[in-house]
Write a protein that holds these residues in place. Structure first.
Motif, mmCIF file in Angstrom:
data_model
loop_
_atom_site.group_PDB
_atom_site.id
_atom_site.type_symbol
_atom_site.label_atom_id
_atom_site.label_comp_id
_atom_site.label_asym_id
_atom_site.label_seq_id
_atom_site.Cartn_x
_atom_site.Cartn_y
_atom_site.Cartn_z
ATOM 1 N N GLY A 87 52.761 -70.483 75.040
ATOM 2 C CA GLY A 87 52.112 -70.706 76.323
ATOM 3 C C GLY A 87 51.493 -69.449 76.895
ATOM 4 N N GLU A 88 51.195 -69.504 78.195
ATOM 5 C CA GLU A 88 50.561 -68.389 78.893
ATOM 6 C C GLU A 88 51.445 -67.908 80.037
ATOM 7 N N LEU A 89 51.398 -66.604 80.268
ATOM 8 C CA LEU A 89 52.044 -66.011 81.435
ATOM 9 C C LEU A 89 50.995 -65.207 82.183
ATOM 10 N N HIS A 90 50.836 -65.460 83.473
ATOM 11 C CA HIS A 90 49.911 -64.729 84.343
ATOM 12 C C HIS A 90 50.745 -64.018 85.405
ATOM 13 N N ALA A 91 50.564 -62.701 85.542
ATOM 14 C CA ALA A 91 51.371 -61.934 86.496
ATOM 15 C C ALA A 91 50.520 -60.873 87.170
ATOM 16 N N SER A 92 50.687 -60.745 88.484
ATOM 17 C CA SER A 92 49.933 -59.739 89.240
ATOM 18 C C SER A 92 50.866 -58.634 89.717
ATOM 19 N N PHE A 93 50.304 -57.441 89.881
ATOM 20 C CA PHE A 93 51.096 -56.260 90.219
ATOM 21 C C PHE A 93 50.517 -55.470 91.392
ATOM 22 N N GLN A 94 49.434 -55.921 91.998
ATOM 23 C CA GLN A 94 48.684 -55.180 93.009
ATOM 24 C C GLN A 94 48.053 -53.925 92.420
ATOM 25 N N GLN A 95 48.856 -53.042 91.830
ATOM 26 C CA GLN A 95 48.327 -51.909 91.063
ATOM 27 C C GLN A 95 48.843 -52.034 89.632
ATOM 28 N N LEU A 96 47.933 -52.080 88.672
ATOM 29 C CA LEU A 96 48.358 -52.254 87.282
ATOM 30 C C LEU A 96 49.257 -51.117 86.801
ATOM 31 N N SER A 97 49.151 -49.952 87.427
ATOM 32 C CA SER A 97 49.965 -48.811 87.006
ATOM 33 C C SER A 97 51.457 -49.072 87.171
ATOM 34 N N ARG A 98 51.825 -50.061 87.988
ATOM 35 C CA ARG A 98 53.250 -50.359 88.169
ATOM 36 C C ARG A 98 53.910 -50.790 86.868
ATOM 37 N N ILE A 99 53.127 -51.318 85.970
ATOM 38 C CA ILE A 99 53.704 -51.746 84.694
ATOM 39 C C ILE A 99 54.343 -50.565 83.981
ATOM 40 N N ASP A 100 53.720 -49.388 84.072
ATOM 41 C CA ASP A 100 54.297 -48.195 83.460
ATOM 42 C C ASP A 100 55.223 -47.440 84.404
ATOM 43 N N ASP A 101 54.938 -47.495 85.694
ATOM 44 C CA ASP A 101 55.720 -46.716 86.655
ATOM 45 C C ASP A 101 57.155 -47.217 86.770
ATOM 46 N N GLU A 102 57.373 -48.516 86.533
ATOM 47 C CA GLU A 102 58.700 -49.112 86.654
ATOM 48 C C GLU A 102 59.239 -49.397 85.249
ATOM 49 N N VAL A 103 60.288 -48.688 84.866
ATOM 50 C CA VAL A 103 60.805 -48.767 83.500
ATOM 51 C C VAL A 103 61.191 -50.205 83.144
ATOM 52 N N GLY A 104 61.841 -50.895 84.069
ATOM 53 C CA GLY A 104 62.257 -52.260 83.799
ATOM 54 C C GLY A 104 61.085 -53.188 83.575
ATOM 55 N N THR A 105 60.006 -52.974 84.332
ATOM 56 C CA THR A 105 58.811 -53.794 84.162
ATOM 57 C C THR A 105 58.158 -53.517 82.816
ATOM 58 N N ARG A 106 58.043 -52.245 82.453
ATOM 59 C CA ARG A 106 57.453 -51.894 81.155
ATOM 60 C C ARG A 106 58.240 -52.526 80.008
ATOM 61 N N ARG A 107 59.554 -52.456 80.063
ATOM 62 C CA ARG A 107 60.375 -53.034 78.991
ATOM 63 C C ARG A 107 60.201 -54.547 78.934
ATOM 64 N N THR A 108 60.124 -55.173 80.104
ATOM 65 C CA THR A 108 59.948 -56.622 80.140
ATOM 66 C C THR A 108 58.646 -57.032 79.478
ATOM 67 N N TYR A 109 57.572 -56.310 79.776
ATOM 68 C CA TYR A 109 56.275 -56.701 79.235
ATOM 69 C C TYR A 109 56.086 -56.240 77.798
ATOM 70 N N GLU A 110 56.812 -55.237 77.368
ATOM 71 C CA GLU A 110 56.849 -54.930 75.938
ATOM 72 C C GLU A 110 57.520 -56.074 75.187
ATOM 73 N N HIS A 111 58.597 -56.591 75.751
ATOM 74 C CA HIS A 111 59.294 -57.722 75.132
ATOM 75 C C HIS A 111 58.376 -58.939 75.072
ATOM 76 N N LEU A 112 57.707 -59.238 76.178
ATOM 77 C CA LEU A 112 56.809 -60.398 76.212
ATOM 78 C C LEU A 112 55.641 -60.229 75.252
ATOM 79 N N ALA A 113 55.115 -59.008 75.161
ATOM 80 C CA ALA A 113 53.974 -58.761 74.277
ATOM 81 C C ALA A 113 54.338 -58.960 72.811
ATOM 82 N N ALA A 114 55.621 -58.864 72.491
ATOM 83 C CA ALA A 114 56.065 -59.044 71.113
ATOM 84 C C ALA A 114 56.314 -60.509 70.772
ATOM 85 N N THR A 115 56.164 -61.406 71.742
ATOM 86 C CA THR A 115 56.325 -62.833 71.504
ATOM 87 C C THR A 115 54.959 -63.468 71.266
#
Length: 261
Positions: free
Chosen positions: A147-175
């Protein structure tokens, strides 16, 4: 403005009055007061009720009740672990892993209830409800592996700035989930991430918070229920949010995001 209209549509499906009843063997505790504060000024009341949902003799539980009908029952210990004894930093730092993001049914059962929640420093825990539900949706997508996942962050840099968020999206990207992220274009990741980034400014990018899991139409299994969260920043650090499991509402929200952002 498009997401504003979508929020109003979701909020118009307001359920009947819902309340959380706390049933304890030995009376109230400070955690009960924390639960009441979490839902203060929200359209969900919290009460102590020695009989709600106790037809099986259960105690030390939280019961979600609507018009006298029990919708869900969860052990209080699960509620404490999920939201009362945690803070947003545990999600941001990755102390809480994606696998730990399951929420008790009394919380997910608050679907279609519109909340108005303040972020720090206006309040310490209110916004945590939206953070926890966002991670729950991400976990469902990862488990579905489709399926699809759509997620907003206001600032895309938060994906890297927040360790937990980066790990979550690394996990999702591997699916096999097709992951799309949205926000202002301030992200230049040092490590590539296999997601589709949509960058922009203004309505929809800078002031929205959504996490939408749209599974394949023919998906089956316990983790393939459509679910979407949408929150808008009504004023600085104040969010109006709602989540839903209604397939038609989730599909429409996903369609609006695809077309307009």
């Amino acid at each position: 403005m498009v997401l504003d209209a979508q929020f109003r549509t979701l909020a118009s499906a307001v359920p009947s009055d819902r309340r959380l009843a706390v049933v304890r063997r030995d009376g109230g505790t400070p955690l009960d007061s924390m639960l009441r504060r979490l839902f203060a000024d929200q359209p969900v009341s919290v009460s102590t009720d020695a009989t709600a949902g106790t037809t099986t003799g259960d105690d030390d539980v939280a019961v979600l009740v609507e018009d006298g009908e029990v919708l869900a029952t969860s052990p209080l210990a699960a509620l404490e672990r999920a939201i009362l004894l945690v803070n947003s930093d545990l999600y941001k730092t990755g102390t809480l892993r994606l696998a730990d993001a399951d929420l008790p049914s009394v919380l997910t059962g608050l679907a279609d209830v519109p909340f108005r929640l303040r972020g720090y420093p206006l309040a310490h825990k209110e916004k945590l409800l939206l953070i926890a539900m966002s991670r729950q949706i991400e976990l469902r997508a990862a488990r579905a592996d489709a399926g699809e996942l759509h997620a907003s962050f206001q600032q895309l840099s938060r994906i890297d700035d927040e360790v937990g968020t980066r790990r979550t999206y690394e996990h999702l990207a591997a699916t096999d989930v097709d992951v799309h992220v949205y926000g202002e274009p301030d992200w230049n990741p040092e490590r590539p991430l296999d997601v589709t980034a949509h960058a922009g400014y203004g309505a929809g990018y800078s002031d929205s918070w959504f996490v939408v899991f749209d599974p394949p139409a023919d998906a089956v299994g316990p983790h393939t229920t459509p679910v979407g969260l949408l929150a808008l920043e009504a004023e600085p650090r104040v969010w109006e949010g709602i989540w839903t499991f209604r397939p038609d509402a989730v599909a429409e929200l996903a369609s609006v995001i695809r077309r307009k952002l």
